[in-house]
Design an enzyme around this catalytic site. Structure first.
Site, PDB file in Angstrom:
ATOM      1  N   ASN A  56      36.373  25.336  64.659  1.00 14.48           N
ATOM      2  CA  ASN A  56      37.466  24.772  65.459  1.00 14.48           C
ATOM      3  C   ASN A  56      36.924  24.023  66.682  1.00 14.48           C
ATOM      4  OD1 ASN A  56      39.489  25.888  63.813  1.00 14.48           O
ATOM      5  ND2 ASN A  56      39.291  27.848  64.863  1.00 14.48           N
ATOM      6  N   HIS A 142      51.239  31.390  64.658  1.00 17.18           N
ATOM      7  CA  HIS A 142      50.006  32.185  64.581  1.00 17.18           C
ATOM      8  C   HIS A 142      50.285  33.699  64.622  1.00 17.18           C
ATOM      9  CE1 HIS A 142      46.076  33.652  66.304  1.00 17.18           C
ATOM     10  NE2 HIS A 142      45.624  32.775  65.425  1.00 17.18           N
ATOM     11  N   GLU A 188      54.137  26.326  67.757  1.00 14.15           N
ATOM     12  CA  GLU A 188      52.813  25.784  68.018  1.00 14.15           C
ATOM     13  C   GLU A 188      52.951  24.273  68.149  1.00 14.15           C
ATOM     14  OE1 GLU A 188      49.655  27.081  65.412  1.00 14.15           O
ATOM     15  OE2 GLU A 188      50.550  29.060  65.206  1.00 14.15           O
ATOM     16  N   SER A 192      47.985  25.713  62.760  1.00 16.46           N
ATOM     17  CA  SER A 192      46.548  25.869  62.558  1.00 16.46           C
ATOM     18  C   SER A 192      46.089  25.789  61.113  1.00 16.46           C
ATOM     19  CB  SER A 192      46.089  27.188  63.172  1.00 16.46           C
ATOM     20  OG  SER A 192      46.943  28.234  62.782  1.00 16.46           O
ATOM     21  N   ASP A 217      52.483  26.990  72.046  1.00 17.82           N
ATOM     22  CA  ASP A 217      51.084  27.423  71.938  1.00 17.82           C
ATOM     23  C   ASP A 217      50.319  26.223  71.384  1.00 17.82           C
ATOM     24  OD1 ASP A 217      48.631  28.355  71.065  1.00 17.82           O
ATOM     25  OD2 ASP A 217      49.406  30.251  70.281  1.00 17.82           O
ATOM     26  N   HIS A 220      45.533  24.262  69.065  1.00 17.25           N
ATOM     27  CA  HIS A 220      44.834  23.239  68.275  1.00 17.25           C
ATOM     28  C   HIS A 220      45.151  21.816  68.709  1.00 17.25           C
ATOM     29  CE1 HIS A 220      43.390  26.215  65.375  1.00 17.25           C
ATOM     30  NE2 HIS A 220      44.531  26.823  65.631  1.00 17.25           N
ATOM     31  N   LYS A 249      38.817  26.618  70.905  1.00 18.69           N
ATOM     32  CA  LYS A 249      38.844  25.509  69.956  1.00 18.69           C
ATOM     33  C   LYS A 249      38.217  24.267  70.598  1.00 18.69           C
ATOM     34  CE  LYS A 249      41.604  28.478  67.657  1.00 18.69           C
ATOM     35  NZ  LYS A 249      42.699  29.403  67.884  1.00 18.69           N
TER      36      LYS A 249
HETATM   37  C1  LIG Z   1      43.235  30.707  67.833  1.00 13.84           C
HETATM   38  C2  LIG Z   1      44.659  30.843  68.190  1.00 13.84           C
HETATM   39  C3  LIG Z   1      45.109  31.837  69.080  1.00 13.84           C
HETATM   40  C4  LIG Z   1      44.217  32.914  69.567  1.00 13.84           C
HETATM   41  O1  LIG Z   1      43.368  32.454  70.564  1.00 13.84           O
HETATM   42  P1  LIG Z   1      42.027  33.249  70.853  1.00 13.84           P
HETATM   43  O2  LIG Z   1      41.611  32.725  72.152  1.00 13.84           O
HETATM   44  O3  LIG Z   1      41.108  32.953  69.728  1.00 13.84           O
HETATM   45  O4  LIG Z   1      42.409  34.708  70.905  1.00 13.84           O
HETATM   46  C5  LIG Z   1      46.424  31.821  69.465  1.00 13.84           C
HETATM   47  N1  LIG Z   1      47.291  30.914  68.976  1.00 13.84           N
HETATM   48  C6  LIG Z   1      46.902  29.984  68.090  1.00 13.84           C
HETATM   49  C7  LIG Z   1      47.900  29.009  67.585  1.00 13.84           C
HETATM   50  C8  LIG Z   1      45.579  29.921  67.657  1.00 13.84           C
HETATM   51  O5  LIG Z   1      45.211  29.023  66.766  1.00 13.84           O
END
Ligand SMILES: *Cc1c(COP(=O)(O)O)cnc(C)c1O
Length: 397
Positions: A56, A142, A188, A192, A217, A220, A249
Protein backbone atom coordinates in the site's frame (compact mmCIF):
# COMPACT_ATOMS: atom_id res chain seq x y z
CA UNK A 1 1.12 -25.18 46.19
CA UNK A 2 1.01 -26.90 42.85
CA UNK A 3 -2.29 -27.05 41.00
CA UNK A 4 -2.93 -30.04 38.78
CA UNK A 5 -4.19 -29.10 35.34
CA UNK A 6 -5.56 -31.12 32.47
CA UNK A 7 -2.88 -32.26 30.05
CA UNK A 8 -2.51 -29.35 27.67
CA UNK A 9 -3.43 -31.27 24.53
CA UNK A 10 -6.83 -32.30 25.93
CA UNK A 11 -7.94 -28.86 26.97
CA UNK A 12 -11.17 -27.70 25.36
CA UNK A 13 -9.44 -24.64 23.95
CA UNK A 14 -6.98 -26.89 22.12
CA UNK A 15 -9.84 -28.80 20.49
CA UNK A 16 -11.57 -25.62 19.46
CA UNK A 17 -8.39 -24.17 18.00
CA UNK A 18 -7.51 -27.34 16.08
CA UNK A 19 -11.03 -27.61 14.68
CA UNK A 20 -11.10 -23.99 13.53
CA UNK A 21 -7.73 -24.38 11.79
CA UNK A 22 -8.85 -27.55 9.99
CA UNK A 23 -12.02 -25.84 8.79
CA UNK A 24 -10.04 -22.90 7.41
CA UNK A 25 -7.73 -25.27 5.57
CA UNK A 26 -10.52 -27.22 3.85
CA UNK A 27 -12.27 -23.98 2.82
CA UNK A 28 -9.12 -22.72 1.11
CA UNK A 29 -9.10 -19.82 3.56
CA UNK A 30 -6.03 -20.67 5.62
CA UNK A 31 -3.86 -17.59 6.08
CA UNK A 32 -0.13 -17.45 6.53
CA UNK A 33 2.30 -14.63 6.99
CA UNK A 34 5.14 -14.60 4.53
CA UNK A 35 8.41 -13.49 6.06
CA UNK A 36 9.95 -11.07 3.62
CA UNK A 37 12.97 -8.93 3.43
CA UNK A 38 12.88 -5.92 1.24
CA UNK A 39 14.91 -3.49 -0.76
CA UNK A 40 13.46 -1.11 -3.32
CA UNK A 41 10.33 -2.47 -4.95
CA UNK A 42 11.34 -6.13 -4.64
CA UNK A 43 10.62 -8.47 -1.79
CA UNK A 44 12.79 -11.45 -0.95
CA UNK A 45 11.10 -14.67 0.04
CA UNK A 46 12.71 -18.08 0.47
CA UNK A 47 15.75 -17.04 -1.49
CA UNK A 48 13.84 -15.59 -4.44
CA UNK A 49 13.51 -11.95 -5.40
CA UNK A 50 9.94 -11.02 -6.28
CA UNK A 51 8.52 -7.82 -7.70
CA UNK A 52 5.96 -6.53 -5.19
CA UNK A 53 2.48 -5.64 -6.47
CA UNK A 54 0.75 -5.93 -3.09
CA UNK A 55 2.01 -3.08 -0.98
CA UNK A 56 0.00 0.00 0.00
CA UNK A 57 3.08 2.18 -0.30
CA UNK A 58 1.37 3.96 -3.22
CA UNK A 59 3.73 6.92 -3.48
CA UNK A 60 6.89 4.87 -2.94
CA UNK A 61 7.78 6.76 0.24
CA UNK A 62 8.56 3.75 2.47
CA UNK A 63 12.08 3.53 1.01
CA UNK A 64 12.54 7.19 0.15
CA UNK A 65 15.94 8.51 1.32
CA UNK A 66 14.36 11.79 2.56
CA UNK A 67 12.04 9.87 4.87
CA UNK A 68 14.78 7.54 6.08
CA UNK A 69 17.07 10.40 6.99
CA UNK A 70 14.20 12.34 8.61
CA UNK A 71 13.55 9.37 10.90
CA UNK A 72 17.27 9.15 11.70
CA UNK A 73 17.39 12.88 12.40
CA UNK A 74 14.32 12.47 14.62
CA UNK A 75 16.12 9.83 16.68
CA UNK A 76 19.04 12.19 17.24
CA UNK A 77 16.75 15.08 18.15
CA UNK A 78 14.14 13.31 20.26
CA UNK A 79 15.47 9.87 21.28
CA UNK A 80 13.73 6.52 20.79
CA UNK A 81 10.36 6.08 22.52
CA UNK A 82 7.88 8.82 23.49
CA UNK A 83 7.99 7.59 27.09
CA UNK A 84 4.30 7.89 27.95
CA UNK A 85 0.74 8.40 26.78
CA UNK A 86 -0.10 11.88 25.43
CA UNK A 87 -1.78 13.20 28.60
CA UNK A 88 1.16 12.18 30.78
CA UNK A 89 4.50 13.13 29.18
CA UNK A 90 4.13 11.54 25.74
CA UNK A 91 3.14 14.60 23.71
CA UNK A 92 6.27 16.14 22.20
CA UNK A 93 7.03 19.08 19.94
CA UNK A 94 7.37 16.71 16.94
CA UNK A 95 3.79 15.50 17.50
CA UNK A 96 2.54 19.08 17.79
CA UNK A 97 4.34 20.11 14.59
CA UNK A 98 2.83 17.17 12.68
CA UNK A 99 -0.69 17.85 13.99
CA UNK A 100 -0.50 21.52 12.99
CA UNK A 101 0.89 20.63 9.57
CA UNK A 102 -1.92 18.11 8.91
CA UNK A 103 -4.63 20.55 10.06
CA UNK A 104 -3.26 23.28 7.83
CA UNK A 105 -2.88 21.00 4.77
CA UNK A 106 -6.28 19.32 5.06
CA UNK A 107 -8.24 22.38 6.18
CA UNK A 108 -9.36 21.38 9.69
CA UNK A 109 -9.10 23.10 13.07
CA UNK A 110 -7.32 20.12 14.52
CA UNK A 111 -5.56 16.81 13.92
CA UNK A 112 -5.25 14.26 16.70
CA UNK A 113 -2.62 11.51 16.36
CA UNK A 114 -3.28 7.82 16.96
CA UNK A 115 -1.03 4.77 16.70
CA UNK A 116 -3.15 3.15 14.02
CA UNK A 117 -6.17 3.67 11.83
CA UNK A 118 -7.77 0.73 13.60
CA UNK A 119 -7.59 2.47 16.98
CA UNK A 120 -8.58 5.88 15.56
CA UNK A 121 -11.78 4.38 14.12
CA UNK A 122 -12.61 2.69 17.42
CA UNK A 123 -11.90 5.86 19.37
CA UNK A 124 -14.33 7.88 17.27
CA UNK A 125 -17.13 5.32 17.07
CA UNK A 126 -16.98 4.50 20.77
CA UNK A 127 -17.14 8.10 21.97
CA UNK A 128 -19.05 10.34 19.52
CA UNK A 129 -22.40 8.51 19.20
CA UNK A 130 -24.53 7.48 22.20
CA UNK A 131 -26.84 4.56 22.73
CA UNK A 132 -29.77 6.37 21.08
CA UNK A 133 -27.80 7.28 17.97
CA UNK A 134 -27.53 5.49 14.66
CA UNK A 135 -24.40 4.74 12.66
CA UNK A 136 -24.96 4.26 8.96
CA UNK A 137 -22.14 2.46 7.16
CA UNK A 138 -21.39 1.31 3.64
CA UNK A 139 -21.36 -2.51 3.63
CA UNK A 140 -17.87 -2.62 2.18
CA UNK A 141 -16.33 -0.41 4.85
CA UNK A 142 -13.05 -1.66 6.32
CA UNK A 143 -13.11 -4.31 9.06
CA UNK A 144 -11.93 -1.76 11.64
CA UNK A 145 -15.05 0.36 11.00
CA UNK A 146 -17.39 -2.64 11.09
CA UNK A 147 -15.85 -3.91 14.30
CA UNK A 148 -15.98 -0.46 15.89
CA UNK A 149 -19.59 -0.06 14.75
CA UNK A 150 -20.65 -3.37 16.28
CA UNK A 151 -18.99 -2.55 19.60
CA UNK A 152 -20.13 1.08 19.70
CA UNK A 153 -23.05 2.01 21.99
CA UNK A 154 -25.03 3.19 18.94
CA UNK A 155 -27.17 1.07 16.61
CA UNK A 156 -25.41 0.17 13.37
CA UNK A 157 -27.25 0.11 10.05
CA UNK A 158 -25.58 -0.75 6.75
CA UNK A 159 -26.38 0.15 3.15
CA UNK A 160 -25.40 -1.76 -0.01
CA UNK A 161 -22.08 -0.58 -1.39
CA UNK A 162 -22.34 2.96 -2.82
CA UNK A 163 -26.13 2.60 -3.06
CA UNK A 164 -27.42 6.15 -2.60
CA UNK A 165 -31.11 5.29 -2.53
CA UNK A 166 -30.47 2.71 0.20
CA UNK A 167 -28.62 5.38 2.16
CA UNK A 168 -31.50 7.84 1.69
CA UNK A 169 -33.98 5.24 2.94
CA UNK A 170 -31.96 4.66 6.09
CA UNK A 171 -31.63 8.39 6.71
CA UNK A 172 -35.40 8.86 6.30
CA UNK A 173 -36.15 5.95 8.63
CA UNK A 174 -33.85 7.40 11.27
CA UNK A 175 -35.31 10.89 11.01
CA UNK A 176 -38.88 9.57 11.06
CA UNK A 177 -38.24 7.55 14.20
CA UNK A 178 -37.15 10.54 16.18
CA UNK A 179 -36.01 13.94 14.96
CA UNK A 180 -33.61 14.07 17.90
CA UNK A 181 -31.50 11.20 16.54
CA UNK A 182 -28.53 12.51 14.59
CA UNK A 183 -27.13 9.82 12.36
CA UNK A 184 -23.41 9.43 11.72
CA UNK A 185 -22.80 8.33 8.15
CA UNK A 186 -19.50 6.55 7.58
CA UNK A 187 -17.86 5.70 4.30
CA UNK A 188 -14.42 5.19 2.89
CA UNK A 189 -13.13 7.65 0.30
CA UNK A 190 -11.52 4.83 -1.71
CA UNK A 191 -12.59 1.25 -1.05
CA UNK A 192 -9.56 -0.79 -0.24
CA UNK A 193 -10.35 -4.07 -1.96
CA UNK A 194 -12.06 -2.62 -5.08
CA UNK A 195 -10.21 0.63 -5.60
CA UNK A 196 -13.44 2.47 -6.44
CA UNK A 197 -14.51 5.85 -5.03
CA UNK A 198 -17.56 6.64 -2.96
CA UNK A 199 -19.97 9.29 -4.36
CA UNK A 200 -18.94 11.75 -1.65
CA UNK A 201 -20.55 14.86 -3.15
CA UNK A 202 -24.02 13.30 -3.09
CA UNK A 203 -23.48 11.59 0.25
CA UNK A 204 -22.41 14.88 1.79
CA UNK A 205 -25.52 16.62 0.41
CA UNK A 206 -27.73 13.86 1.84
CA UNK A 207 -26.06 14.26 5.21
CA UNK A 208 -26.77 17.99 5.35
CA UNK A 209 -30.39 17.43 4.34
CA UNK A 210 -30.86 14.92 7.17
CA UNK A 211 -28.77 16.67 9.78
CA UNK A 212 -26.29 13.81 9.81
CA UNK A 213 -22.56 13.99 10.42
CA UNK A 214 -20.32 12.57 7.73
CA UNK A 215 -17.19 10.61 8.62
CA UNK A 216 -14.82 9.62 5.82
CA UNK A 217 -12.01 7.11 6.30
CA UNK A 218 -9.59 8.11 3.56
CA UNK A 219 -6.86 5.54 4.26
CA UNK A 220 -6.38 4.85 0.53
CA UNK A 221 -7.23 8.28 -0.89
CA UNK A 222 -5.09 10.61 1.21
CA UNK A 223 -1.85 11.36 -0.60
CA UNK A 224 -3.07 9.75 -3.82
CA UNK A 225 -6.08 11.83 -4.89
CA UNK A 226 -7.01 15.51 -4.91
CA UNK A 227 -5.03 18.71 -5.18
CA UNK A 228 -1.63 18.31 -3.46
CA UNK A 229 -2.75 14.81 -2.41
CA UNK A 230 -5.43 16.14 -0.06
CA UNK A 231 -7.51 13.07 -0.84
CA UNK A 232 -10.99 11.93 -1.82
CA UNK A 233 -12.89 14.75 -0.11
CA UNK A 234 -10.84 17.39 -1.87
CA UNK A 235 -11.42 15.61 -5.18
CA UNK A 236 -15.19 15.57 -4.56
CA UNK A 237 -15.23 19.15 -3.22
CA UNK A 238 -16.65 18.19 0.19
CA UNK A 239 -15.57 18.61 3.78
CA UNK A 240 -16.35 15.70 6.09
CA UNK A 241 -17.18 16.42 9.74
CA UNK A 242 -14.61 13.79 10.67
CA UNK A 243 -11.82 12.69 8.36
CA UNK A 244 -9.57 9.75 9.15
CA UNK A 245 -6.15 9.72 7.53
CA UNK A 246 -3.79 6.80 8.03
CA UNK A 247 -0.03 6.80 7.63
CA UNK A 248 0.49 3.14 6.74
CA UNK A 249 -0.40 3.60 3.09
CA UNK A 250 0.65 6.58 0.95
CA UNK A 251 2.69 8.09 3.83
CA UNK A 252 4.91 4.98 3.78
CA UNK A 253 5.05 4.79 7.59
CA UNK A 254 2.36 4.00 10.18
CA UNK A 255 -0.08 5.70 12.53
CA UNK A 256 -3.21 7.77 11.89
CA UNK A 257 -4.91 11.07 12.59
CA UNK A 258 -8.48 12.14 13.27
CA UNK A 259 -9.21 15.47 11.57
CA UNK A 260 -12.02 17.45 13.22
CA UNK A 261 -13.11 20.75 14.75
CA UNK A 262 -11.69 22.18 18.00
CA UNK A 263 -14.40 20.95 20.33
CA UNK A 264 -14.39 17.44 18.90
CA UNK A 265 -10.63 17.22 19.35
CA UNK A 266 -10.92 18.41 22.97
CA UNK A 267 -13.74 15.92 23.54
CA UNK A 268 -11.65 13.02 22.18
CA UNK A 269 -8.73 14.09 24.39
CA UNK A 270 -11.03 13.85 27.44
CA UNK A 271 -12.92 10.67 26.57
CA UNK A 272 -11.28 8.53 23.86
CA UNK A 273 -9.66 5.62 25.71
CA UNK A 274 -7.51 4.57 22.74
CA UNK A 275 -5.98 8.02 22.87
CA UNK A 276 -5.69 8.43 26.63
CA UNK A 277 -4.37 5.01 27.61
CA UNK A 278 -1.91 4.28 24.82
CA UNK A 279 1.73 5.30 24.53
CA UNK A 280 2.12 7.92 21.82
CA UNK A 281 4.11 7.09 18.71
CA UNK A 282 7.85 7.76 18.92
CA UNK A 283 8.50 11.48 18.28
CA UNK A 284 11.12 10.46 15.70
CA UNK A 285 8.30 8.78 13.77
CA UNK A 286 6.21 11.96 13.94
CA UNK A 287 9.26 13.83 12.62
CA UNK A 288 9.53 11.36 9.70
CA UNK A 289 5.78 11.73 9.09
CA UNK A 290 6.22 15.50 8.81
CA UNK A 291 8.79 14.91 6.08
CA UNK A 292 6.38 12.50 4.34
CA UNK A 293 3.62 15.09 4.56
CA UNK A 294 5.85 17.67 2.84
CA UNK A 295 6.82 15.24 0.06
CA UNK A 296 3.19 14.28 -0.52
CA UNK A 297 2.34 17.94 -1.10
CA UNK A 298 5.34 18.85 -3.22
CA UNK A 299 5.75 15.72 -5.38
CA UNK A 300 2.91 15.93 -7.90
CA UNK A 301 5.07 13.71 -10.14
CA UNK A 302 4.37 10.70 -7.93
CA UNK A 303 0.62 10.99 -8.54
CA UNK A 304 1.15 11.66 -12.25
CA UNK A 305 3.40 8.63 -12.53
CA UNK A 306 0.81 6.38 -10.85
CA UNK A 307 -1.72 7.58 -13.37
CA UNK A 308 0.61 6.84 -16.31
CA UNK A 309 1.56 3.40 -14.98
CA UNK A 310 -2.14 2.54 -14.62
CA UNK A 311 -2.67 3.43 -18.28
CA UNK A 312 0.31 1.41 -19.36
CA UNK A 313 -0.98 -1.66 -17.53
CA UNK A 314 -4.35 -1.48 -19.24
CA UNK A 315 -2.76 -0.97 -22.64
CA UNK A 316 -0.77 -4.16 -22.16
CA UNK A 317 -3.13 -6.70 -20.58
CA UNK A 318 -5.25 -8.70 -22.98
CA UNK A 319 -8.88 -7.64 -23.16
CA UNK A 320 -10.02 -11.13 -22.06
CA UNK A 321 -8.58 -10.43 -18.62
CA UNK A 322 -11.18 -8.87 -16.33
CA UNK A 323 -8.93 -6.36 -14.66
CA UNK A 324 -11.01 -3.50 -13.21
CA UNK A 325 -10.03 -0.04 -14.43
CA UNK A 326 -10.04 2.34 -11.47
CA UNK A 327 -8.96 5.93 -10.72
CA UNK A 328 -6.70 4.65 -7.97
CA UNK A 329 -3.55 2.50 -7.79
CA UNK A 330 -5.72 -0.45 -6.64
CA UNK A 331 -6.51 -2.68 -9.64
CA UNK A 332 -8.56 -5.70 -8.62
CA UNK A 333 -8.75 -8.83 -10.75
CA UNK A 334 -11.82 -10.71 -9.54
CA UNK A 335 -11.40 -14.48 -9.74
CA UNK A 336 -14.34 -15.70 -7.60
CA UNK A 337 -13.23 -19.04 -6.23
CA UNK A 338 -10.79 -18.89 -3.29
CA UNK A 339 -8.75 -21.95 -4.31
CA UNK A 340 -8.36 -20.61 -7.84
CA UNK A 341 -7.34 -17.14 -6.64
CA UNK A 342 -4.67 -18.79 -4.52
CA UNK A 343 -3.39 -20.91 -7.39
CA UNK A 344 -3.16 -17.91 -9.73
CA UNK A 345 -1.30 -15.99 -7.04
CA UNK A 346 1.11 -18.94 -6.66
CA UNK A 347 1.61 -19.17 -10.42
CA UNK A 348 2.53 -15.46 -10.47
CA UNK A 349 4.92 -16.04 -7.58
CA UNK A 350 6.63 -18.80 -9.53
CA UNK A 351 7.23 -16.22 -12.27
CA UNK A 352 8.68 -13.67 -9.88
CA UNK A 353 5.66 -11.48 -9.03
CA UNK A 354 4.15 -11.02 -5.60
CA UNK A 355 0.39 -10.44 -5.99
CA UNK A 356 -1.65 -11.46 -2.94
CA UNK A 357 -4.91 -13.35 -3.24
CA UNK A 358 -7.59 -11.69 -1.10
CA UNK A 359 -10.25 -14.12 0.07
CA UNK A 360 -13.37 -14.06 2.29
CA UNK A 361 -14.04 -12.84 4.91
CA UNK A 362 -11.93 -9.86 3.80
CA UNK A 363 -14.07 -9.71 0.64
CA UNK A 364 -17.61 -11.06 0.04
CA UNK A 365 -18.07 -14.80 -0.59
CA UNK A 366 -17.33 -15.86 -4.20
CA UNK A 367 -15.40 -12.68 -4.92
CA UNK A 368 -11.86 -13.83 -4.13
CA UNK A 369 -9.47 -11.73 -6.12
CA UNK A 370 -5.97 -10.67 -6.88
CA UNK A 371 -5.50 -7.21 -5.45
CA UNK A 372 -2.89 -5.61 -7.65
CA UNK A 373 -1.47 -2.34 -6.38
CA UNK A 374 0.83 -0.02 -8.26
CA UNK A 375 3.27 2.38 -6.67
CA UNK A 376 5.17 5.43 -7.88
CA UNK A 377 8.36 3.45 -7.29
CA UNK A 378 7.49 0.91 -10.00
CA UNK A 379 9.11 1.39 -13.40
CA UNK A 380 7.49 1.11 -16.81
CA UNK A 381 9.47 -2.08 -17.27
CA UNK A 382 7.94 -3.51 -14.05
CA UNK A 383 4.45 -2.79 -15.36
CA UNK A 384 5.16 -4.38 -18.75
CA UNK A 385 6.44 -7.46 -16.96
CA UNK A 386 3.28 -7.58 -14.82
CA UNK A 387 1.07 -7.35 -17.91
CA UNK A 388 2.98 -10.03 -19.84
CA UNK A 389 2.97 -12.40 -16.88
CA UNK A 390 -0.76 -11.87 -16.22
CA UNK A 391 -1.47 -12.61 -19.89
CA UNK A 392 0.48 -15.88 -19.65
CA UNK A 393 -0.77 -17.05 -16.28
CA UNK A 394 -4.47 -16.19 -16.65
CA UNK A 395 -4.68 -17.75 -20.11
CA UNK A 396 -3.07 -20.94 -18.74
CA UNK A 397 -5.66 -21.33 -15.98
C1 LIG B 1 -5.61 0.16 6.53
C2 LIG B 1 -6.93 0.72 6.89
C3 LIG B 1 -7.26 1.02 8.23
C4 LIG B 1 -6.38 0.64 9.36
O1 LIG B 1 -5.29 1.49 9.47
P1 LIG B 1 -4.00 0.99 10.24
O2 LIG B 1 -3.26 2.22 10.47
O3 LIG B 1 -3.33 0.01 9.34
O4 LIG B 1 -4.49 0.35 11.51
C5 LIG B 1 -8.45 1.66 8.48
N1 LIG B 1 -9.31 1.95 7.49
C6 LIG B 1 -9.05 1.62 6.21
C7 LIG B 1 -10.04 1.97 5.16
C8 LIG B 1 -7.86 0.99 5.87
O5 LIG B 1 -7.62 0.65 4.62
Amino acid sequence: MIYSTMPLSNHRFNHKIKHALEARETQGLYRQRACLSRADQSVYHQGASLLNFSSNDYLGLAQDPTILSAWQEGLTLFGAGSGASPLVTGFHSAHKTLEDQLADWLGYDRALLFNSGFSANQAVLFTIPDKHDVLIQDKLNHASLMEAGLLSPATMRRFAHNDLSALTRLLHQTNDKSPSINPLVITEGVFSMDGDLSPLATISEQCSQHDAWLMVDDAHGCGVLGDKGRGSCDLAGVKADILIVTFGKAFGLSGAAVMCNNDTAEYLIQFARHFIYSTSMPPSQAHALSAACRLIQSDDWRREKLHDLGHLLFENVESSIQLVDTHTPIKPLIIGDSHKALSVSNALKAKGLWVSAIRPPTVPVNSARLRITLTAAHTEQDIRRLATTLNEVINDE
